[in-house]
Motif scaffolding. Structure first.
Motif, PDB file in Angstrom:
ATOM      1  N   LEU A 278       0.657  -1.318   0.024  1.00  0.00           N
ATOM      2  CA  LEU A 278      -0.145   0.120  -0.032  1.00  0.00           C
ATOM      3  C   LEU A 278       0.850   1.309  -0.110  1.00  0.00           C
ATOM      4  N   LYS A 279       0.115   2.489  -0.125  1.00  0.00           N
ATOM      5  CA  LYS A 279       1.028   3.750   0.013  1.00  0.00           C
ATOM      6  C   LYS A 279       1.925   3.594   1.160  1.00  0.00           C
ATOM      7  N   PRO A 280       3.040   4.154   1.094  1.00  0.00           N
ATOM      8  CA  PRO A 280       3.914   4.013   2.389  1.00  0.00           C
ATOM      9  C   PRO A 280       3.182   5.125   3.479  1.00  0.00           C
ATOM     10  N   GLU A 281       2.407   5.959   3.270  1.00  0.00           N
ATOM     11  CA  GLU A 281       2.054   6.826   4.038  1.00  0.00           C
ATOM     12  C   GLU A 281       0.696   6.291   4.755  1.00  0.00           C
ATOM     13  N   ALA A 282       0.057   5.247   4.206  1.00  0.00           N
ATOM     14  CA  ALA A 282      -1.216   4.991   4.820  1.00  0.00           C
ATOM     15  C   ALA A 282      -1.358   4.477   6.210  1.00  0.00           C
ATOM     16  N   ILE A 283      -2.182   4.740   6.912  1.00  0.00           N
ATOM     17  CA  ILE A 283      -2.073   4.624   8.334  1.00  0.00           C
ATOM     18  C   ILE A 283      -3.031   3.236   8.648  1.00  0.00           C
ATOM     19  N   VAL A 300       1.686  -6.013  12.746  1.00  0.00           N
ATOM     20  CA  VAL A 300       1.194  -4.709  12.100  1.00  0.00           C
ATOM     21  C   VAL A 300       0.540  -4.294  13.186  1.00  0.00           C
ATOM     22  N   ALA A 301      -0.040  -4.832  14.024  1.00  0.00           N
ATOM     23  CA  ALA A 301      -0.753  -4.067  15.150  1.00  0.00           C
ATOM     24  C   ALA A 301      -0.033  -3.178  15.889  1.00  0.00           C
ATOM     25  N   TYR A 302       1.087  -3.569  16.296  1.00  0.00           N
ATOM     26  CA  TYR A 302       2.175  -2.701  16.707  1.00  0.00           C
ATOM     27  C   TYR A 302       3.382  -2.122  16.037  1.00  0.00           C
ATOM     28  N   GLY A 303       3.155  -2.258  14.657  1.00  0.00           N
ATOM     29  CA  GLY A 303       4.278  -1.744  13.724  1.00  0.00           C
ATOM     30  C   GLY A 303       3.933  -0.344  13.612  1.00  0.00           C
ATOM     31  N   PRO A 304       5.029   0.410  12.735  1.00  0.00           N
ATOM     32  CA  PRO A 304       5.031   1.754  12.793  1.00  0.00           C
ATOM     33  C   PRO A 304       4.076   2.574  12.087  1.00  0.00           C
ATOM     34  N   ARG A 305       3.058   1.959  11.420  1.00  0.00           N
ATOM     35  CA  ARG A 305       2.085   2.637  10.512  1.00  0.00           C
ATOM     36  C   ARG A 305       0.756   2.453  11.329  1.00  0.00           C
ATOM     37  N   SER A 306       0.703   1.635  12.687  1.00  0.00           N
ATOM     38  CA  SER A 306      -0.443   1.325  13.270  1.00  0.00           C
ATOM     39  C   SER A 306      -0.723   2.652  14.296  1.00  0.00           C
ATOM     40  N   LEU A 307      -1.898   3.110  14.455  1.00  0.00           N
ATOM     41  CA  LEU A 307      -2.110   4.239  15.387  1.00  0.00           C
ATOM     42  C   LEU A 307      -3.097   3.648  16.405  1.00  0.00           C
ATOM     43  N   ILE A 308      -3.181   2.459  16.661  1.00  0.00           N
ATOM     44  CA  ILE A 308      -4.011   1.746  17.558  1.00  0.00           C
ATOM     45  C   ILE A 308      -4.018   2.312  19.064  1.00  0.00           C
TER      46      ILE A 308
END
Ligand code: ASP
Length: 340
Positions: A278-283, A300-308
């Protein structure tokens, strides 16, 4: 008065101010933006030295949770405590509702203790409306999730998180929604979060809202809410800026909606490999609780793109904003909007 007007006259007073918060459906854009702005001010204060305010000093807030909750109940409690309210958490399993007391009698009994606000979660869609219809004048009702109908403070904290990461704080940041494609993935059929997110995203003018799920987990007629339906994850995620994942709500599934959680993961789970395309900036967002290995891979849940986890902490500021707008004084540094 038609049904939507009746709903709004319950939520808003004659001056358009919030009295109860039951649903985001039909709320004015200005009001939503006011909540987000006030939440910004509370979030700033929470991160600074002066965490406690006195906007709800002397007020009593009762948390009434008929369904389990981790994040929503604790962040409502923390929000009310930070605003100096007295907070009472009713242990529903140990209360008289388990002896057959009706919702109405529970409400009247607790009102007699001079409660000012109820935060209610219930498995029946419409429970919060029922409370608001029967509450004494001046008593406010906040919907913390009713069946599959609505979860308005979750919707607001999701909007806050998107604005924060895609637009920045404040009025101009809100323009970001017009440039965004947002995908909501998973058990849309049973999700009150999906419904509140869709209403909120539409009110703020989101460019495109997609829902992605197997046909059995998409409610009939959802296109009327202004969303595009996809049954194929790869196609649905193509070009998206925001991915909002949903949990499979097994507690609301009466029949067989799915082949199996494993097959759901294979076809609809967000994995590292899929995210990488996906787009690198997708959150990535998720209201929690997450089911690792079902709708989301643990990495993914605790990866750099996750805002959980940011969503969880934003929940405190957003709930402070709603509570103080209804019962108390607005945050000191919040910008004034024309409606107030
Ligand atoms: N916590 C959210 C809710 O109460 C989402 C979920 O339970 O899956 O609706």
């Amino acid at each position: 008065m038609n049904a939507p007007q009746r709903k709004q006259s319950l939520q808003l007073d004659a001056h358009g101010r919030l009295r109860h918060l039951l649903t985001l459906e039909g709320l004015p854009r200005e009001l939503l933006l006011q909540v987000l702005d006030e939440a910004e001010a509370h979030d700033k204060a929470l991160r600074g030295q002066r965490k406690k305010q006195d906007a709800l000093l002397g007020r009593t807030v009762i948390n009434l949770f008929f369904e389990p909750s981790t994040r929503t109940r604790t962040t409502f409690e923390l929000a009310a405590t930070r605003l100096s309210a007295d907070v009472l958490n009713l242990q529903v399993a140990a209360s008289s509702t388990s002896k057959g007391e009706t919702l109405f009698d529970t409400l009247k009994t607790l009102e007699a203790m001079q409660a000012d606000m109820f935060v209610i979660r219930h498995e029946s869609s419409g429970a919060a409306h029922f409370f608001a219809e029967h509450a004494a004048p001046g008593v406010a009702i906040l919907n913390a999730g009713d069946g599959r109908h609505a979860h308005p403070t979750q919707g607001l904290l999701d909007l806050f998180t998107i604005r924060r990461y895609k637009g920045g704080a404040g009025e101009s940041g809100s323009d970001c929604f017009a440039k965004l494609t947002v995908a909501i993935v998973g058990d849309v059929l049973h999700s009150r979060v999906a419904r509140s997110d869709i209403h909120g995203l539409r009110i703020l003018g989101t460019r495109e809202i997609r829902v992605i799920a197997p046909p059995t987990l998409i409610p009939a007629g959802i296109e009327d809410m202004g969303v595009k339906v996809f049954h194929d994850l790869e196609r649905g995620l193509d070009g998206v800026d925001v991915i909002m994942l949903l949990r499979l709500q097994k507690e609301r599934m009466l029949g067989a909606f799915l082949p199996s959680p494993g097959e759901f993961h294979r076809d609809f789970g967000l994995t590292r490999a899929r995210l990488a395309r996906l787009k690198p900036e997708a959150i990535v967002m998720h209201p929690g609780p997450i089911n690792r290995g079902v709708e989301i891979e643990g990495d993914v849940a605790y990866g750099p793109r996750s805002l959980i986890l940011q969503q969880v902490s934003h929940g405190i500021a957003v709930r402070m904003a709603v509570m103080s707008m209804i019962l108390g004084r607005p945050a000191e540094s919040a910008p004034r909007r024309s409606r107030r």
